[in-house]
Structure formats: C-alpha cells, structure tokens
Design a protein around this motif. Structure first.
Motif, mmCIF file in Angstrom:
data_model
loop_
_atom_site.group_PDB
_atom_site.id
_atom_site.type_symbol
_atom_site.label_atom_id
_atom_site.label_comp_id
_atom_site.label_asym_id
_atom_site.label_seq_id
_atom_site.Cartn_x
_atom_site.Cartn_y
_atom_site.Cartn_z
ATOM 1 N N MET A 1 3.361 3.782 -12.508
ATOM 2 C CA MET A 1 2.493 3.796 -11.006
ATOM 3 C C MET A 1 4.739 3.171 -10.784
ATOM 4 N N ASN A 2 5.151 4.208 -10.048
ATOM 5 C CA ASN A 2 6.519 3.943 -9.034
ATOM 6 C C ASN A 2 5.933 3.203 -8.064
ATOM 7 N N THR A 3 7.529 2.174 -8.174
ATOM 8 C CA THR A 3 7.368 1.124 -7.387
ATOM 9 C C THR A 3 9.027 1.221 -5.676
ATOM 10 N N ASN A 4 8.179 0.766 -5.224
ATOM 11 C CA ASN A 4 9.346 0.352 -3.919
ATOM 12 C C ASN A 4 10.079 -1.019 -4.284
ATOM 13 N N ILE A 5 10.989 -1.157 -3.468
ATOM 14 C CA ILE A 5 12.373 -1.965 -3.845
ATOM 15 C C ILE A 5 11.274 -3.454 -3.330
ATOM 16 N N ASN A 6 10.237 -3.883 -2.884
ATOM 17 C CA ASN A 6 9.198 -4.804 -2.751
ATOM 18 C C ASN A 6 7.710 -4.604 -3.527
ATOM 19 N N ASN A 7 8.527 -4.013 -4.423
ATOM 20 C CA ASN A 7 7.682 -4.106 -5.809
ATOM 21 C C ASN A 7 5.984 -3.828 -5.414
ATOM 22 N N LEU A 8 6.167 -2.881 -4.780
ATOM 23 C CA LEU A 8 4.389 -2.438 -3.987
ATOM 24 C C LEU A 8 4.754 -0.655 -4.420
ATOM 25 N N PRO A 9 3.419 -0.170 -4.289
ATOM 26 C CA PRO A 9 3.348 1.266 -4.630
ATOM 27 C C PRO A 9 4.345 2.057 -3.644
ATOM 28 N N GLU A 10 5.151 3.163 -4.046
ATOM 29 C CA GLU A 10 5.899 4.392 -3.277
ATOM 30 C C GLU A 10 4.833 4.258 -2.039
ATOM 31 N N PHE A 11 3.788 5.262 -2.336
ATOM 32 C CA PHE A 11 3.119 5.203 -0.642
ATOM 33 C C PHE A 11 2.640 4.186 0.265
ATOM 34 N N LEU A 12 2.767 3.481 -0.883
ATOM 35 C CA LEU A 12 2.743 2.394 0.251
ATOM 36 C C LEU A 12 4.027 1.206 0.817
ATOM 37 N N ASP A 13 4.076 1.497 2.103
ATOM 38 C CA ASP A 13 5.301 0.494 2.913
ATOM 39 C C ASP A 13 5.071 -0.447 3.532
ATOM 40 N N VAL A 14 5.892 -1.050 4.015
ATOM 41 C CA VAL A 14 4.902 -2.804 4.785
ATOM 42 C C VAL A 14 4.708 -2.068 5.905
ATOM 43 N N THR A 15 4.892 -1.600 6.588
ATOM 44 C CA THR A 15 3.964 -1.122 8.059
ATOM 45 C C THR A 15 2.215 -1.021 7.512
ATOM 46 N N ASP A 16 1.772 -0.572 6.271
ATOM 47 C CA ASP A 16 1.042 -0.557 6.049
ATOM 48 C C ASP A 16 0.195 -1.667 5.345
ATOM 49 N N LEU A 17 0.945 -2.868 4.839
ATOM 50 C CA LEU A 17 0.490 -3.878 4.321
ATOM 51 C C LEU A 17 0.714 -4.238 5.383
ATOM 52 N N GLN A 18 1.000 -4.545 6.591
ATOM 53 C CA GLN A 18 1.103 -5.748 7.949
ATOM 54 C C GLN A 18 0.051 -5.330 8.066
ATOM 55 N N ASN A 19 -0.703 -3.416 8.375
ATOM 56 C CA ASN A 19 -2.267 -3.532 9.237
ATOM 57 C C ASN A 19 -3.122 -4.103 8.089
ATOM 58 N N ILE A 20 -3.092 -4.215 7.302
ATOM 59 C CA ILE A 20 -4.322 -4.247 6.251
ATOM 60 C C ILE A 20 -4.183 -5.867 6.432
ATOM 61 N N ALA A 21 -2.906 -6.363 6.696
ATOM 62 C CA ALA A 21 -2.653 -7.917 7.103
ATOM 63 C C ALA A 21 -3.613 -8.320 8.037
ATOM 64 N N ASN A 22 -3.145 -7.382 9.115
ATOM 65 C CA ASN A 22 -3.283 -7.386 10.563
ATOM 66 C C ASN A 22 -5.159 -7.618 10.715
ATOM 67 N N GLN A 23 -5.674 -6.544 9.618
ATOM 68 C CA GLN A 23 -7.429 -6.544 10.010
ATOM 69 C C GLN A 23 -7.741 -7.497 9.384
ATOM 70 N N PHE A 24 -7.336 -8.177 7.799
ATOM 71 C CA PHE A 24 -7.655 -8.843 7.267
ATOM 72 C C PHE A 24 -7.117 -10.504 8.507
ATOM 73 N N PHE A 25 -6.218 -10.590 9.483
ATOM 74 C CA PHE A 25 -6.517 -11.803 10.050
ATOM 75 C C PHE A 25 -7.452 -11.513 11.313
ATOM 76 N N LYS A 26 -7.941 -10.451 11.819
ATOM 77 C CA LYS A 26 -9.065 -10.321 12.669
ATOM 78 C C LYS A 26 -10.486 -10.984 12.236
ATOM 79 N N ALA A 27 -10.747 -11.126 10.452
ATOM 80 C CA ALA A 27 -11.651 -10.960 10.333
ATOM 81 C C ALA A 27 -12.456 -12.704 10.110
ATOM 82 N N LEU A 28 -10.946 -13.252 10.516
ATOM 83 C CA LEU A 28 -10.358 -14.812 9.595
ATOM 84 C C LEU A 28 -11.101 -15.314 11.239
#
Length: 633
Positions: A1-28
C-alpha cells in the motif's frame, strides 16, 4: 500500500484522521485521559487507531469508528486481558507485532455484549419479590438499566479428576529467565485464536437512558499466550498506585501477600456503583434497587464460575477469609462438634485458621491436632495420616502458606479427611491470586478467600460451602434478609446463601470483587501463575547466594513468597532500607508464629510477588540486599 508523508495510506489524509479522532473523543467520558493530538506524526496511538479501522473496513469509504459509543456513559474499561490501560496501546516490539497488527479492540471488556433486558423495576415489585433468591437468573436480570456486571457469558471451570497442586516448574538458568521475562519478547508470543471479525455494528438502545450497546460479541477475542514475556510491564499500566513515588523512587510493591493493589477497572467499577446503582438490595420496587441487586448477584455468579462451584447458592459474601472461617466455626462447628471430637490443622496455618478452632476447642472440649512440616516447610503427609481417626471431624488447612509460600497438596489432604469421615475446609486466601482453583476438583466442603488478596476491594470475601451442608447448618447471625418468616414464636430461615448474609452486606465491594475477577480471568490464571513462577525463580536464584541471607521456606512447590533473614541486621532494619529505595515489603511474624518458630525464627523479611512485578523490580530489591550484605556489621 502506498503511503503519504505522514506514513498513512494515500487515500487517508490528516483531515480524515482528525475526524476519526474527534469522533473517538466524543465517545470518551469527561475524565478519560485524552492523550491524542491533531498531529498524527506526534501521536502514533491515533495513527494506530486509524490503521486498525482501515484493516476492518472498505478502504474506499471512510466511515466511523471502532470505538464503542457506550464509553460515553459507562466506566471506561481497560484493555484488560493484555494489561494495557484504556489510554495506551501495547508497545511496538520492533518486530512488526504491536496492538494494531493484533486487531485488538479499544474495549476488550466482555460486558458490552448484549442488549438491555426488559424492566421489572417500574412494575411496583422488587426483583427479589418477583424472583426469589434461589431462582435468581443472572442471565436475565430484572431491570431496564444496563448494568456493566450483567449479561456476561458464563463459563464454568472444567471439573477434572486431577487438579494440579503446584505451579509448573520452569527449569531455567538465570540468563534464560531474564530472557523469558523480557518485555521485548512478549508480543511475539501472543496470537489471536479466532480470526479477526469485521467491525460489529452499533445500535442505539430504545431505553430512555439513551445508552448504547454492541449487538454482538465479535470483539470478545480469546488471547492465547504460547509463552510468556514480561507480563508485568504490560499490566502495571492498569494499576495507578504503581506510579506512586516513595522517597523519590518509583514504588515497587512487594507486599502482595498482605494485600494486592487494585486495577483502574475495579476503582472505576466502585465509583460507577456509587454514582449510578447505590441502593440496598432485594427489598424494593424502585429502579436503583433493581440495578444494585443485579450487580450484586452478578458478582456472586462471577465468584461461582471463578471457583468452579456448582451453584450460586454455595457462595456467601463475608468480610474476608477470617470472617468466613469464624462463620464455619461458630455455625457448623458449634452445631456439629461435641466434646472429645478432633480438629486437625497444620503448622503452616495463618492465625485466622488456628485461633477460631482453638477457641471452639476450649469452649466445647475438643482436641486440636497439628500436621507437622519438614525443614523446608512442606507438610508431612505420612504424619497427617497417623493423626486421622474416627474422632476426626474437621481438617482445616491452607492451600498456600502466607509466610513461606508453600503450596500444599489440598486434594490429597481433603480426600484423606473424607476417607476418615471428616469434613474439610481449605483456606484459599493466598492461592486464588496465583493459580486456578476449582472447588469441585479439590473436593473441599468449605473454601474461603479474601477479595483484597485477589486485586479486589478490602472488606469483602467469600465462603464457599457445599449447598447441602450449608442448608443443614444454623446461621451464625440473625437479622434482616436471611429470614422467610418471623413471628414472636417462630423463625423460618432462607436457604443458603441468604441465611448467612444477615443485614445489609458490603454490596459495592462485592461488585468490585466481581470486576477484579473479570480482570484476572481475562488475563488467565494459568498465564499469571506461569509468569509469577518464572519471576520467583529469577528472584530466588539472585537472593540465595547473597552472603548472610537465609531463606525461610524452601519447599519444592511454592507460590511467589520469599521469606528471609539477613545476618547482622534486624528484619525491621532491612525493611526500612528497602523502603528508602521505594520498595515495600512486610516484616514481622506475618500472623503465622507457629511455622516461623518451627523453622527457628520469630520474624522474617517477606517480599511477595504479583503479576504486575518485573525483573527490574527484583533487580532493585536485590541491589539493596547486596549493599547491606557488603556493609554488614
């Protein structure tokens, strides 16, 4: 799988990761440690969460998360069986095996596995009124409130004709032991038995409380340890007190035979009970009584499964092992023993398994006999056989000596007692935290233990008794909750266990004990026993050669206790020197004066180990003893 500069899959950018983290925070929960950052390069935990989600989803669509929404309203569970806290993932071993590649859930707690049952709480009748004690079904709790201690699938421990009476012996050299206990090796020896399932779906409950629950138990994976790394490093994160500083040093808790420390899971469960469930049990129609009753009786079921008992009616909650033994002495003993009858105990016993029988013997003219030990602190079974006679009515022995760590062959001892027509009581206060116990395999008529010795709260313990014996025994104390009917002319008692639980019991701490059992069961008592025995061998082989050290209790089969003396020093001086380095040990006679005097001492220094201790802890301890030895007077 190709990765981007943040060592994440190309189709997942930082904004996507932030959205996941934000939803995680709401569940805590509000007080949950939020260690994440919006910068994934600085917080690999967030990246690990994203990778875990991606491994179990269609990568063409970024959807929500793996996190159980119930965490927003429930006590946050830990990563339980693996010993990692909820706020941390397992460390990367550097070999490609870490928490993300294991597909471990953020909640490995099996409690979030079923829906909310229909309520009886609003019907005007209490759960105990509509469902009498003896018919209580913990699989179908009678309350609408989702109780974290209800709905767990129960598995009774297997009953076999042979129950090991000692932990497996690990024939390792020191360097092999060090390698065996090394943190860098552990994750490479862990594997998931089942195939990793797809993400379970989430569904909003119809309950007015608005709670969420998992529709299935897809993430309740069984973890199998094929060999053992440094379990202590993994689980110590779950025990907040182990972060304490004593005299500027990180605390090393080597006083586990006196009491064990409590995981966050138990602390949270107690807090949750008082915040959401606090009520008396069995005797009210309101909602909180239903919640409290469910939690309390579910804890009883957990103890039943933990001990391998036939029925919850054989499990009585008491203050601890001491009260349990006194209960048997003052109820069964007073009722069944007559002048001239004989009771057999052993030289290994804690005072709690001597004093109640000596008092009863003095009161009723009984004869107290003692099984002797050899110089290693092992029971002499040939001598025990000579003590048995038709007059023997009770044999009361410990399964593990609190002063020496000796593991006794309780199955054989119980079988010999029964062959002589006697009943048998086993003191399991020091065994339940170190090994699997099955009371049906042991065959004991009574078995006792204390919650605080098995990572649960203080002030709670258990008496197991065979149901037919308990129901034929007069209660020790009288009061509410233990009666079916009372007039001024007649009293009719409940059957066990209620007949022995007069008044308001220690409800919250019973629930906390249930949580502690959940915790150690998730890890596995076999895993705990193997790890602790390896650590004991490691410590023994380092302590024994030190000049001036005398080990007290050198039985072949031992649990993790290291009693010793150091020539030139009082035991208190050794204890204080260890305390200066942040190391807590017990000094004194350990409420076991007869066995220490048999071995020629009045007191010892007693380090006692648990599964959250490590080789590093042992090394710090050994360094102090070596320094004292070199400076000896």
């Amino acid at each position: 799988m190709n990765t981007n500069i943040n060592n994440l899959p190309e189709f997942l950018d930082v904004t996507d990761l932030q959205n996941i983290a934000n939803q995680f925070f709401k569940a805590l929960p509000e007080n949950f440690p939020k260690e994440f950052s919006l910068d994934p390069t600085k917080h690999p935990k967030a990246q690990g969460l994203a990778e875990q989600v991606l491994e179990n989803m269609d990568t063409s669509v970024i959807t929500m998360p793996l996190v159980n929404p119930s965490l927003g309203t429930h006590t946050p569970p830990s990563l339980g069986g693996l010993g990692a806290s909820s706020s941390a993932v397992l460390p990367n071993t550097g070999s490609g095996t870490d928490a993300t590649s294991l597909n471990l859930p953020l909640s490995t707690n099996p409690l979030y596995t079923s829906g909310v049952p229909n309520s009886l709480a609003g019907s005007g009748a209490s759960p105990s009124y509509l469902s009498p004690r003896n018919n209580f079904n913990s699989e179908k709790p009678e309350t609408s409130f989702q109780d974290d201690n209800v709905g767990v699938s129960k598995q009774q421990l297997p009953i076999s004709g042979h129950q090991p009476t000692h932990l497996p012996y690990l024939d390792f050299q020191l360097d092999e032991l060090a390698d065996f206990l090394n943190i860098d090796n552990v994750l490479s020896h862990i594997k998931t038995v089942e195939n990793t399932p797809q993400l379970p779906s989430f569904q909003e409950s119809s309950s007015p409380n608005g709670f969420y629950f998992l529709e299935n138990s897809a993430y309740n994976q069984k973890i199998e340890y094929t060999s053992f790394g440094n379990l202590g490093e993994l689980v110590r994160k779950d025990f907040p007190i182990l972060n304490e500083q004593v005299n500027g040093k990180r605390l090393v808790w080597f006083d586990n035979a006196a009491t064990t420390q409590k995981p966050q899971l138990v602390i949270d469960r107690l807090s949750y009970f008082y915040q959401h469930e606090n009520s008396n049990i069995h005797r009210a129609a309101h909602e909180l009584a239903g919640r409290a009753t469910d939690a309390y009786e579910s804890a009883r079921e957990k103890v039943r499964a933990f001990l391998g008992a036939k029925s919850v009616n054989e499990i009585i909650f008491v203050r601890g092992a001491t009260e349990a033994i006194n209960l048997v002495a003052q109820s069964w003993g007073t009722q069944n023993l007559q002048s001239g009858d004989e009771i057999i105990v052993s030289q290994l016993e804690h005072h709690a398994n001597i004093v109640p029988w000596k008092r009863l013997a003095d009161q009723k003219g009984l004869v107290l006999k003692v099984i002797p030990v050899n110089n290693d602190g092992e029971l002499l079974l040939d001598e025990y056989a000579k003590l048995l006679s038709p007059k023997t009515k009770l044999v009361a022995v410990t399964q593990v000596s609190n002063a020496l760590g000796t593991i006794t062959p309780v199955q054989q001892i119980v079988a010999m007692a029964h062959a002589a027509g006697a009943k048998a009581l086993v003191d399991g206060a020091q065994s339940v935290s170190h090994m699997t116990v099955n009371v049906q395999a042991i065959g004991a008529d009574f078995f006792v233990f204390s919650g605080h010795k098995v990572f649960g709260p203080t002030g709670i313990g258990v008496l197991y008794g065979k149901e037919e014996i308990l129901n034929a025994t007069e209660p020790w104390q009288g009061g509410g909750n233990m009666i079916q009917d009372v007039t001024f002319e007649h009293i009719k008692y409940h059957n066990a266990p209620n007949r022995f639980e007069a008044g308001t019991g220690n409800i919250a701490d019973a629930v906390g004990l249930g949580a502690a059992i959940d915790y150690v069961t998730k890890i596995g008592m076999e895993v705990i026993g193997q790890y602790e025995h390896g650590l004991l061998e490691y410590a023994t082989n380092l302590l024994r050669p030190i000049d001036g050290v005398r080990l007290i209790g050198t039985a072949k089969h031992k649990a993790s206790v290291l009693s010793f003396t150091l020539k030139g020093y009082t035991n208190d001086e050794v204890g204080k020197a260890l305390n200066q380095e942040g190391i807590a040990v017990r000094t004194g006679h350990h409420c076991a004066q007869p066995i220490l005097r048999r071995l020629g001492v009045e007191t010892t220094v007693r380090p006692s180990l648990a599964f959250y201790n490590t080789c590093e802890d042992v090394d710090r301890f050994i360094a102090v003893i070596q320094h004292l030895s070199r400076q000896k007077r």
